[in-house]
Design a protein around this motif. Structure first.
Motif, mmCIF file in Angstrom:
data_model
loop_
_atom_site.group_PDB
_atom_site.id
_atom_site.type_symbol
_atom_site.label_atom_id
_atom_site.label_comp_id
_atom_site.label_asym_id
_atom_site.label_seq_id
_atom_site.Cartn_x
_atom_site.Cartn_y
_atom_site.Cartn_z
ATOM 1 N N GLN A 44 0.833 -1.201 0.000
ATOM 2 C CA GLN A 44 0.000 0.000 0.000
ATOM 3 C C GLN A 44 0.872 1.257 0.000
ATOM 4 O OE1 GLN A 44 -2.505 -0.534 3.403
ATOM 5 N NE2 GLN A 44 -4.055 -1.701 2.244
ATOM 6 N N SER A 81 2.320 1.636 -3.458
ATOM 7 C CA SER A 81 1.284 2.087 -4.373
ATOM 8 C C SER A 81 1.029 3.583 -4.196
ATOM 9 C CB SER A 81 0.004 1.290 -4.147
ATOM 10 O OG SER A 81 -1.023 1.818 -4.934
ATOM 11 N N CYS A 82 0.990 4.041 -2.956
ATOM 12 C CA CYS A 82 0.771 5.454 -2.648
ATOM 13 C C CYS A 82 1.944 6.284 -3.173
ATOM 14 C CB CYS A 82 0.600 5.630 -1.140
ATOM 15 S SG CYS A 82 0.194 7.314 -0.678
ATOM 16 N N ASP A 83 3.166 5.787 -3.023
ATOM 17 C CA ASP A 83 4.346 6.494 -3.526
ATOM 18 C C ASP A 83 4.304 6.621 -5.045
ATOM 19 O OD1 ASP A 83 5.341 6.862 -1.012
ATOM 20 O OD2 ASP A 83 6.766 5.190 -1.098
ATOM 21 N N ALA A 120 3.522 9.822 -9.880
ATOM 22 C CA ALA A 120 2.815 10.083 -11.139
ATOM 23 C C ALA A 120 2.143 11.454 -11.111
ATOM 24 C CB ALA A 120 1.789 8.988 -11.405
ATOM 25 N N SER A 121 1.549 11.791 -9.973
ATOM 26 C CA SER A 121 0.893 13.101 -9.849
ATOM 27 C C SER A 121 1.907 14.229 -9.940
ATOM 28 C CB SER A 121 0.141 13.199 -8.523
ATOM 29 O OG SER A 121 -0.884 12.249 -8.476
ATOM 30 N N THR A 162 1.609 6.661 -6.923
ATOM 31 C CA THR A 162 0.557 7.621 -7.251
ATOM 32 C C THR A 162 1.064 9.042 -7.067
ATOM 33 O OG1 THR A 162 -1.115 6.031 -6.562
ATOM 34 C CG2 THR A 162 -1.810 8.327 -6.733
ATOM 35 N N ARG A 163 1.771 9.278 -5.978
ATOM 36 C CA ARG A 163 2.337 10.614 -5.735
ATOM 37 C C ARG A 163 3.365 10.968 -6.797
ATOM 38 N NH1 ARG A 163 3.356 10.233 0.708
ATOM 39 N NH2 ARG A 163 1.180 10.301 1.325
#
Length: 172
Positions: free
Chosen positions: A16, A19-21, A26-27, A23-24
């Motif tokens: 998790q 995955s959060c890293d 990519a953002s 997403t950050r």
């Protein structure tokens, strides 16, 4: 394969966080792209050629005023003791038109998070004014006597939205 010393809870938590890293990351990458590319279409819109004042083509205008407005002639000759110039220039856009286009591009950039640049830059590259070519004859006092529009009549004298274009007194 999971390491033998990690239990299911630890492994799930680890995935998790990863995955959060991602997403950050990519953002952040998307934001950086938007910030670095945003404004290219806006800048191109503001840097388009300026609109030339077609009134300098009216009979009686001094040659020097015409040259000051549209630039130096590409060809000059003497015919029957009178000067004849050929001009070639780009009829651009008024300040209001350029500002309006820049505003639309800016709003589209914000609304699409910079993706508008993919369409906006090519549009501004294509819509960069219209070429105009003229032959201008002067009287003995170097004042405009007649103008023959070789190319770009609609750029100089655009048709109104409703109705017919006014006829000019010059030879066209």
């Amino acid at each position: 394969m999971k390491p033998p010393h990690m239990n299911k809870f630890v492994m799930t938590t680890f995935l998790q966080i990863r995955s959060c890293d991602l997403t950050r990351l990519a953002s952040a990458t998307l934001l950086a792209c938007c910030l670095t590319t945003s404004g290219c279409a806006v800048m191109k819109a503001t840097e388009q050629p300026s609109k030339k004042d077609a009134k300098v083509l009216d009979a009686g205008t001094p040659r020097t005023h015409l040259i000051a407005e549209v630039g130096a002639p590409v060809w000059t000759d003497q015919r029957e003791g009178r000067t004849v110039d050929v001009f070639k220039f780009t009829q651009g856009y008024s300040k209001g038109e350029k500002a309006g286009r820049a505003l639309v591009h800016g709003a589209a950039d914000v609304a699409t998070f910079g993706l508008w640049e993919v369409a906006g830059v090519p549009l501004e590259t294509i819509a960069n004014g219209e070429e105009v070519q003229l032959e201008v004859r002067y009287d003995s006092q170097e004042r405009v006597e007649s103008v023959e529009i070789i190319r770009g009549r609609d750029a100089l004298y655009p048709k109104p939205l409703l109705g017919k274009r006014k006829n000019k007194s010059q030879t066209e």
